[in-house]
Enzyme design. Structure first.
Site, PDB file in Angstrom:
ATOM      1  N   GLY A  12       0.805  -1.226   0.000  1.00  0.00           N
ATOM      2  CA  GLY A  12       0.000   0.000   0.000  1.00  0.00           C
ATOM      3  C   GLY A  12       0.836   1.273   0.000  1.00  0.00           C
ATOM      4  O   GLY A  12       0.460   2.255   0.667  1.00  0.00           O
ATOM      5  N   GLY A  15      -0.634   4.859  -0.425  1.00  0.00           N
ATOM      6  CA  GLY A  15      -1.661   5.314   0.516  1.00  0.00           C
ATOM      7  C   GLY A  15      -1.094   6.314   1.521  1.00  0.00           C
ATOM      8  O   GLY A  15       0.116   6.510   1.610  1.00  0.00           O
ATOM      9  N   LYS A  40      -1.594  -1.264  -8.357  1.00  0.00           N
ATOM     10  CA  LYS A  40      -1.660  -0.638  -9.690  1.00  0.00           C
ATOM     11  C   LYS A  40      -0.316  -0.535 -10.405  1.00  0.00           C
ATOM     12  O   LYS A  40      -0.234   0.058 -11.481  1.00  0.00           O
ATOM     13  CB  LYS A  40      -2.275   0.756  -9.568  1.00  0.00           C
ATOM     14  CG  LYS A  40      -3.741   0.721  -9.138  1.00  0.00           C
ATOM     15  CD  LYS A  40      -4.444   2.015  -9.488  1.00  0.00           C
ATOM     16  CE  LYS A  40      -5.942   1.924  -9.270  1.00  0.00           C
ATOM     17  NZ  LYS A  40      -6.342   1.629  -7.890  1.00  0.00           N
ATOM     18  N   THR A 102      -3.660  -2.457   8.929  1.00  0.00           N
ATOM     19  CA  THR A 102      -4.991  -2.439   8.323  1.00  0.00           C
ATOM     20  C   THR A 102      -5.996  -2.976   9.332  1.00  0.00           C
ATOM     21  O   THR A 102      -5.714  -3.967  10.009  1.00  0.00           O
ATOM     22  CB  THR A 102      -4.964  -3.317   7.048  1.00  0.00           C
ATOM     23  OG1 THR A 102      -3.921  -2.842   6.220  1.00  0.00           O
ATOM     24  CG2 THR A 102      -6.280  -3.254   6.313  1.00  0.00           C
ATOM     25  N   THR A 103      -7.147  -2.318   9.410  1.00  0.00           N
ATOM     26  CA  THR A 103      -8.129  -2.702  10.432  1.00  0.00           C
ATOM     27  C   THR A 103      -9.252  -3.545   9.816  1.00  0.00           C
ATOM     28  O   THR A 103      -9.278  -3.777   8.612  1.00  0.00           O
ATOM     29  CB  THR A 103      -8.691  -1.434  11.100  1.00  0.00           C
ATOM     30  OG1 THR A 103      -8.951  -0.465  10.089  1.00  0.00           O
ATOM     31  CG2 THR A 103      -7.698  -0.867  12.087  1.00  0.00           C
ATOM     32  N   HIS A 157     -13.514   9.789  12.416  1.00  0.00           N
ATOM     33  CA  HIS A 157     -12.471   9.622  11.393  1.00  0.00           C
ATOM     34  C   HIS A 157     -12.815  10.397  10.129  1.00  0.00           C
ATOM     35  O   HIS A 157     -13.963  10.762   9.890  1.00  0.00           O
ATOM     36  CB  HIS A 157     -12.310   8.141  11.036  1.00  0.00           C
ATOM     37  CG  HIS A 157     -11.503   7.363  12.039  1.00  0.00           C
ATOM     38  ND1 HIS A 157     -12.040   6.877  13.194  1.00  0.00           N
ATOM     39  CD2 HIS A 157     -10.182   7.022  12.059  1.00  0.00           C
ATOM     40  CE1 HIS A 157     -11.096   6.246  13.894  1.00  0.00           C
ATOM     41  NE2 HIS A 157      -9.956   6.336  13.218  1.00  0.00           N
ATOM     42  N   LYS A 161     -12.480   6.529   5.233  1.00  0.00           N
ATOM     43  CA  LYS A 161     -12.324   5.273   5.976  1.00  0.00           C
ATOM     44  C   LYS A 161     -13.356   4.249   5.514  1.00  0.00           C
ATOM     45  O   LYS A 161     -14.542   4.567   5.383  1.00  0.00           O
ATOM     46  CB  LYS A 161     -12.459   5.538   7.478  1.00  0.00           C
ATOM     47  CG  LYS A 161     -12.135   4.320   8.317  1.00  0.00           C
ATOM     48  CD  LYS A 161     -11.822   4.695   9.751  1.00  0.00           C
ATOM     49  CE  LYS A 161     -11.533   3.469  10.599  1.00  0.00           C
ATOM     50  NZ  LYS A 161     -10.414   2.661  10.090  1.00  0.00           N
TER      51      LYS A 161
END
Ligand code: NDP
Ligand SMILES: O=C(O)C1=N[C@H](C(=O)O)C[C@H](O)C1
Length: 268
Positions: A12, A15, A40, A102-103, A157, A161
């Protein structure tokens, strides 16, 4: 593992969190960026991505492909709930220690991965929040819940998200429920005139999720008692707030032999 040097794959990298993590790895003497995984881009170098440091680490569009070709010690995953779950399994299968920021993991998924890590004899960390202040906020909330069983969680947040409630709120509720006298919060006869008005519920404890532009990551844990309230609040005002925790997790995961859920378990 090469002596002292920890070879890290970041998933990621474009990000908001991944970008900071790539910089952290690049700037830490005993970390080496082994590769990045970016859905990507493939066959380029990290320096070819906008805003990245001058680093020649290869970029792959798939983690499996990456770990088949690159020697790595640790995976730092900062992607999406869907990709993070997949990446956790792939890393463990390859004997690469996952540090998952990551959640969106549930208890069953965490337990299954713990088993897998122990079978492999390697460490893994799932950290719902890398910010040291947020970890303290969770621990302080657990302390307070012994004395104030009446409690609700408000997490706030940014509006990009994907998961709700936040991993931090879910973890806070789990920590509180370890010590709280079980209680259904609110009036026994309360009813919602509008669905969702009382938020989500874990064992009688309510969690309310706010999503707005302008916010980063914020949480209030509100306790109520006779004639008094107590509010414990943490604010992350930028993503740098998470990086000391990412570093701590990478340094610790290489000595663990099981999965650890929450940074509080590795903080002194
Ligand atoms: N534990 C903690 O302390 C923190 C955790 N988080 C969590 O980290 C995650 C990332 O947050 P944030 O950086 O804000 O989100 P962003 O949306 O800014 O970044 C996510 C990145 O992951 C990429 N991505 C998605 N799928 C894949 C895949 N299969 N392989 C490789 N890359 C992929 C996306 O690229 P594209 O969409 O172009 O594919 C995007 O660049 C979230 O789950 C968030 O909840 C965030 C802050 C702190
Ligand atoms: O998506 C985010 O931004 C964050 N996610 C984590 C969570 O779900 O708790 C950690 C932090 O709150 C930021």
């Amino acid at each position: 593992m090469a002596e002292n040097i920890i070879r890290v794959v970041v998933a990621g990298p474009r990000g908001k969190m991944g970008m900071e993590a790539v910089k952290l790895v690049n700037e830490t003497d005993h970390f080496e960026l082994a590769a990045a995984v970016d859905s990507k881009n493939d066959g380029i170098q990290i320096k070819d991505l906008e805003g990245m440091p001058d680093d020649k680490a290869p970029v792959f569009d798939d983690l499996e492909k990456c770990l088949d070709q690159v020697e790595a010690d640790v995976l730092v995953d900062l992607t999406t709930p869907e990709a993070g779950k997949k990446h956790l399994g792939i890393a463990l299968d390859h004997g690469v220690r996952p540090v998952i920021g990551t959640t969106g993991f549930n208890e069953e998924e965490i337990e299954q991965s713990r088993k897998k890590a122990e079978e492999k004899g390697i460490g893994a960390i799932i950290a719902p929040n890398f910010a040291v202040g947020a970890v303290l906020m969770m621990k302080f909330s657990q302390m307070a819940a012994k004395y104030f069983p009446d409690v609700e969680i408000l997490e706030m947040h940014h509006d990009n998200k994907l998961d709700a409630p936040s991993g931090t709120a879910a973890k806070t509720a789990a920590l509180i429920n370890e010590v709280r006298t079980p209680k259904q919060q609110g009036h026994p006869d309360e009813k919602e005139d509008m669905e969702g008005a009382r938020g989500a519920e874990v064992n009688g404890l309510h969690i309310h999720s706010v999503r707005l532009p302008g916010l980063v990551a914020h949480q209030e844990v509100l306790f109520g008692g006779a004639g008094q309230t107590l509010t414990i609040r943490h604010d992350s005002i930028n993503r740098q707030s998470f990086m000391p925790g990412v570093r701590l997790a990478v340094d610790n995961v290489v000595r663990l032999k099981t999965l650890v859920y929450g940074l509080e378990n590795i903080m002194e």
